[in-house]
Design an enzyme around this catalytic site. Sequence first.
Site, PDB file in Angstrom:
ATOM      1  N   GLU A   1      -3.764   3.225   0.603  1.00 45.46           N
ATOM      2  CA  GLU A   1      -3.582   3.829   1.921  1.00 45.46           C
ATOM      3  C   GLU A   1      -2.979   5.230   1.757  1.00 45.46           C
ATOM      4  O   GLU A   1      -2.255   5.492   0.801  1.00 45.46           O
ATOM      5  CB  GLU A   1      -2.654   2.937   2.747  1.00 45.46           C
ATOM      6  CG  GLU A   1      -2.457   3.379   4.186  1.00 45.46           C
ATOM      7  CD  GLU A   1      -1.491   2.465   4.937  1.00 45.46           C
ATOM      8  OE1 GLU A   1      -1.561   2.450   6.171  1.00 45.46           O
ATOM      9  OE2 GLU A   1      -0.680   1.773   4.285  1.00 45.46           O
TER      10      GLU A   1
ATOM     11  N   CYS B   1      -3.278  -2.393   4.717  1.00 44.52           N
ATOM     12  CA  CYS B   1      -1.825  -2.584   4.637  1.00 44.52           C
ATOM     13  C   CYS B   1      -1.258  -3.668   5.560  1.00 44.52           C
ATOM     14  O   CYS B   1      -1.342  -4.850   5.256  1.00 44.52           O
ATOM     15  CB  CYS B   1      -1.139  -1.245   4.884  1.00 44.52           C
ATOM     16  SG  CYS B   1       0.582  -1.196   4.292  1.00 44.52           S
TER      17      CYS B   1
ATOM     18  N   LYS C   1      -7.671   0.761  11.209  1.00 47.44           N
ATOM     19  CA  LYS C   1      -6.605  -0.239  11.112  1.00 47.44           C
ATOM     20  C   LYS C   1      -6.260  -0.824  12.482  1.00 47.44           C
ATOM     21  O   LYS C   1      -5.974  -0.100  13.431  1.00 47.44           O
ATOM     22  CB  LYS C   1      -5.367   0.416  10.498  1.00 47.44           C
ATOM     23  CG  LYS C   1      -4.203  -0.516  10.225  1.00 47.44           C
ATOM     24  CD  LYS C   1      -3.067   0.289   9.591  1.00 47.44           C
ATOM     25  CE  LYS C   1      -1.854  -0.550   9.320  1.00 47.44           C
ATOM     26  NZ  LYS C   1      -0.736   0.274   8.793  1.00 47.44           N
TER      27      LYS C   1
END
Length: 330
Positions: A92, A205, A164
């Site tokens: 990321e 993440c 995300k």
Amino acid sequence: MALASLAASLPTAATAAASAAVRFRFRFRVGRAMASSSAAAPGASATTGASPARVGVVQMTSVGDVDANYATCSRLTKEAAASGVKFLCFPEVFSFIGSKDGESVKLAEPLDGPIMQRYCSLAKESSMWLSLGGFQEKGPDDSHQYNTHVLIDDTGKVRSSYRKIHLFDVDVPGNMVYKESRFTTAGDTIVAVDSPFGRLGLTVCYDLRFPELYQILRFKHQTQVLLVPSAFTKITGEAHWEILLRARAIETQCYVIAAAQAGKHNEKRESYGDSIIIDPWGTVIARLPDRLSTGFAVADLDLSKVEAVRTRMPISEHRKFDSDWKSTTL
């Protein structure tokens, strides 16, 4: 007999995640990276008679300098190519980590902008697929960006992208208060895509803490490899990084490739590191010897192992996601 007993117990353990997945409201998008597989079942082209695919997982310490980060990524890509790697996964925020509020939003670009185009050229020049997690994509307004996982093929074409979904809005005890939603707009689309390395599930993440996303990728979209580019904090990484990744691999019977940011980025931010690759049985099969170093680890993905694990422990047949359950509230 022990394996059969263990398999029989799995539906009970999966019930809570199953209920959550049924209520999941996001849209589903199934990407296809292999034109020749368009008429086949998801994942079929990647599993039949395929030889093991060599993949690499990067560990690095990004800073507030786009050119410096690109130089690191370019060097690692060329070194990986020389090692026979055909698919390299970056963490990321690989291209930029700022030290001041608002820096990343000002830097954000569309996927056809000059920053991403440099990486497209790098993929083409290296004849390598790249997983680029956490790119600062230009958002819906001037004060927001998307945190976007971009997949580039070996011809330099963007094959798929995932914004995300779960944003990191937390107060980490003894560490930091962080509210990603102040400058990032959440995505609303689950992404799975066929590739020469199996059927890939794209995440980023903090998504790792929400198993229903991975359950949907596995059981609704038949993914075989889960990508988790990350920049875990030092405290949360020490406590939960490896155990969460291994859990996602075990419960989905997928390979997991988790590229991580590592070390001190600036005076305000530090990442845990420990880039790893995990097999469908939950075993770590690749990691760097130093949790904080810059480099990459390599593993050969054998998709026949995915099928073997799933055949011997057929949790997809035992799941109760689609059943109507009676509930009692006391």
